[in-house]
Design an enzyme around this catalytic site. Structure first.
Site, PDB file in Angstrom:
ATOM      1  N   HIS A  21       0.946  -1.293   0.032  1.00  0.00           N
ATOM      2  CA  HIS A  21       0.159   0.254  -0.024  1.00  0.00           C
ATOM      3  C   HIS A  21       0.945   0.707   0.252  1.00  0.00           C
ATOM      4  CE1 HIS A  21      -4.417   1.233  -0.079  1.00  0.00           C
ATOM      5  NE2 HIS A  21      -4.595   1.407   1.067  1.00  0.00           N
ATOM      6  N   TYR A  65      -2.597   9.682   6.632  1.00  0.00           N
ATOM      7  CA  TYR A  65      -3.288   8.315   6.220  1.00  0.00           C
ATOM      8  C   TYR A  65      -3.585   8.059   5.038  1.00  0.00           C
ATOM      9  CZ  TYR A  65      -1.124   6.715  10.751  1.00  0.00           C
ATOM     10  OH  TYR A  65      -0.581   6.855  12.233  1.00  0.00           O
ATOM     11  N   ASN A  67      -6.625   7.108   3.976  1.00  0.00           N
ATOM     12  CA  ASN A  67      -7.566   7.069   3.270  1.00  0.00           C
ATOM     13  C   ASN A  67      -8.379   8.988   3.821  1.00  0.00           C
ATOM     14  OD1 ASN A  67      -8.080   4.955   2.967  1.00  0.00           O
ATOM     15  ND2 ASN A  67      -9.323   3.771   5.479  1.00  0.00           N
ATOM     16  N   ASP A  92      -1.076   2.277  -5.216  1.00  0.00           N
ATOM     17  CA  ASP A  92      -1.163   0.941  -5.704  1.00  0.00           C
ATOM     18  C   ASP A  92      -1.953   1.046  -6.542  1.00  0.00           C
ATOM     19  OD1 ASP A  92      -2.184   1.567  -3.051  1.00  0.00           O
ATOM     20  OD2 ASP A  92      -2.935  -0.772  -3.138  1.00  0.00           O
ATOM     21  N   ASN A 113      -9.343   4.493  -1.648  1.00  0.00           N
ATOM     22  CA  ASN A 113      -9.852   5.075  -0.331  1.00  0.00           C
ATOM     23  C   ASN A 113      -8.833   6.213  -0.563  1.00  0.00           C
ATOM     24  OD1 ASN A 113     -12.416   3.620   0.797  1.00  0.00           O
ATOM     25  ND2 ASN A 113     -10.793   2.405   2.245  1.00  0.00           N
TER      26      ASN A 113
END
Length: 188
Positions: A21, A65, A67, A92, A113
């Site tokens: 990720h 982060y 999201n 990714d 997300n």
């Protein structure tokens, strides 16, 4: 001087450093290592600057982060007065084979997300993305574990060459534009 915002998506912290990720962070870290520049922690992320042939590349690794990536993207676009067409988001992609590259000038979030939040904050789906294939080699119901899992030994062995190719993509985006870069690198 033309300016470009290159945003590598990932999650902060040692726990996530070598996960699939975090390929956006990994690409930018490799670029910094090869071209000898460093990131400094600033508002909403780590920032670095790189100049090449009359262009300035602003690299951002959001600290929000994955999201909540849109907050950092919007902040740095506005602060640096960079037009939307000069934004490139590196992320990714489970739907692409490992290491393959797909560049797009617009599109859906594809269930990602980070892209979903960027789309919401920018209020558009028309921004440039650089999708790095991580494959879908996981069993049903194991997607989160796979995405947040470390690279396999085999993947790690092949990653260096793919990161070098990713650096070429970023340079081409700034020097030749999105259309030329898509023609040169998509599917490579």
């Amino acid at each position: 001087m033309k300016k470009y915002l290159i945003v590598g998506l990932g999650n902060i912290g040692e726990k996530y450093a070598n996960t699939r990720h975090n390929i956006g962070f990994k690409v930018l870290d490799e670029f910094a290592a090869k071209e000898d520049f460093i990131f400094e922690t600033q508002k909403l992320g780590d920032r670095a600057e790189y100049k090449l042939k009359g262009r300035t590349f602003i690299f951002i690794k959001p600290s929000t982060y994955m999201n909540l990536s849109g907050k950092a993207v919007l902040y740095w676009l506005t602060k640096e007065k960079i037009p939307l067409e000069n934004l490139l988001v590196i992320t990714d992609d489970l739907n692409l084979p490992f290491g393959s590259i797909r560049l797009k000038g617009k599109g859906s979030d594809g269930g990602h997300n980070g892209l979903k939040d960027i789309q919401e904050k920018l209020n558009t789906t028309k921004y440039n993305r650089f999708r790095f294939g991580i494959s879908d080699a996981f069993s049903k119901g194991r997607q989160v574990d796979y995405v947040l899992g470390d690279w396999t030994e085999e993947e790690s062995g092949k990653l260096g060459a793919r990161l070098d190719k990713s650096i070429e993509v970023i340079k081409s985006f700034g020097l030749a534009g999105m259309a030329t870069t898509m023609n040169a690198f998509n599917g490579k």
